[in-house]
Design a protein around this motif. Sequence first.
Motif, short mmCIF file in Angstrom:
data_model
loop_
_atom_site.label_atom_id
_atom_site.label_comp_id
_atom_site.label_asym_id
_atom_site.label_seq_id
_atom_site.Cartn_x
_atom_site.Cartn_y
_atom_site.Cartn_z
N ASN A 242 164.58 28.68 55.97
CA ASN A 242 163.61 28.10 55.04
C ASN A 242 162.28 28.86 55.09
OD1 ASN A 242 165.52 26.18 54.45
ND2 ASN A 242 164.38 24.46 55.27
N ALA A 243 161.83 29.22 56.26
CA ALA A 243 160.56 29.95 56.39
C ALA A 243 160.66 31.34 55.78
CB ALA A 243 160.16 30.04 57.86
N LEU A 244 161.78 32.00 55.98
CA LEU A 244 161.98 33.33 55.41
C LEU A 244 162.02 33.24 53.88
CD1 LEU A 244 162.44 36.34 55.83
CD2 LEU A 244 164.88 35.84 56.12
N VAL A 245 162.73 32.26 53.35
CA VAL A 245 162.79 32.08 51.90
C VAL A 245 161.41 31.74 51.35
CG1 VAL A 245 163.74 30.65 50.03
CG2 VAL A 245 165.25 31.50 51.84
N ALA A 246 160.64 30.93 52.06
CA ALA A 246 159.28 30.60 51.61
C ALA A 246 158.42 31.86 51.54
CB ALA A 246 158.65 29.57 52.55
N ALA B 265 157.75 24.76 51.02
CA ALA B 265 156.44 24.11 50.84
C ALA B 265 156.59 22.61 50.58
CB ALA B 265 155.66 24.78 49.72
N GLY B 266 157.49 22.00 51.32
CA GLY B 266 157.63 20.55 51.24
C GLY B 266 158.50 20.03 50.11
N HIS B 267 159.06 20.90 49.28
CA HIS B 267 159.96 20.40 48.24
C HIS B 267 161.31 21.11 48.33
CE1 HIS B 267 158.64 24.01 46.02
NE2 HIS B 267 159.73 23.87 45.32
N LYS B 268 162.35 20.35 47.98
CA LYS B 268 163.71 20.90 48.06
C LYS B 268 164.08 21.58 46.76
CE LYS B 268 165.47 17.87 51.57
NZ LYS B 268 166.54 16.99 52.01
N THR B 269 164.81 22.66 46.89
CA THR B 269 165.35 23.38 45.74
C THR B 269 166.72 23.89 46.11
OG1 THR B 269 164.86 25.06 44.07
CG2 THR B 269 164.34 25.62 46.36
N SER B 270 167.51 24.19 45.12
CA SER B 270 168.84 24.75 45.36
C SER B 270 168.83 26.22 44.98
CB SER B 270 169.89 24.02 44.52
OG SER B 270 170.01 22.70 44.95
N ILE B 271 169.53 27.02 45.77
CA ILE B 271 169.63 28.45 45.52
C ILE B 271 171.11 28.81 45.56
CG2 ILE B 271 169.01 30.76 46.33
CD1 ILE B 271 166.67 29.43 47.82
N SER B 272 171.53 29.58 44.56
CA SER B 272 172.91 30.07 44.52
C SER B 272 172.90 31.56 44.84
CB SER B 272 173.52 29.85 43.13
OG SER B 272 173.68 28.48 42.88
N LEU B 273 173.58 31.91 45.92
CA LEU B 273 173.71 33.31 46.34
C LEU B 273 175.16 33.58 46.75
CD1 LEU B 273 170.63 33.68 48.72
CD2 LEU B 273 170.86 34.68 46.43
N GLU B 274 175.58 34.81 46.58
CA GLU B 274 176.89 35.20 47.06
C GLU B 274 176.87 35.16 48.59
OE1 GLU B 274 176.16 36.66 43.06
OE2 GLU B 274 175.00 36.80 44.88
N PRO B 275 178.04 34.88 49.21
CA PRO B 275 178.09 34.77 50.67
C PRO B 275 177.50 35.96 51.41
CG PRO B 275 180.14 33.98 49.74
CD PRO B 275 179.34 34.57 48.60
N VAL B 276 177.69 37.18 50.89
CA VAL B 276 177.14 38.35 51.56
C VAL B 276 175.61 38.24 51.68
CG1 VAL B 276 176.99 39.80 49.47
CG2 VAL B 276 177.27 40.86 51.72
N PHE B 277 174.95 37.69 50.67
CA PHE B 277 173.49 37.53 50.74
C PHE B 277 173.09 36.40 51.67
CE2 PHE B 277 173.91 39.88 46.71
CZ PHE B 277 173.11 40.96 47.03
N TRP B 278 173.88 35.32 51.71
CA TRP B 278 173.60 34.26 52.70
C TRP B 278 173.73 34.83 54.11
CZ3 TRP B 278 170.79 30.44 51.48
CH2 TRP B 278 170.91 29.78 50.27
#
Length: 76
Positions: free
Chosen positions: A44-48, A16-29
């Motif tokens: 980005n759209a899926l995470v939104a 939604a127009g702002h940057k954020t950081s997400i920490s996930l294990e590689p399997v989830f990425w």
Amino acid sequence: MTSIYHPPIKRSIEIAGHKTSISLEPVFWDLLRQVATHEAVPINALVARIDAERLEADTPPGLASAIRVWLVAART
């Protein structure tokens, strides 16, 4: 993919127009990338979309937790 026991990797995502950081294990990425590719949408759209769904919960979890749960639920 690296070992499933690899520590989380932090990546920047724009929601939604702002940057954020997400920490996930590689399997989830990897799973997130697979779902995004399958649905032909950017990560980005899926995470939104996941973010919007989690905010509707009575007690919204953190975004990384919501992504993990969403990915597991999507695969069952």
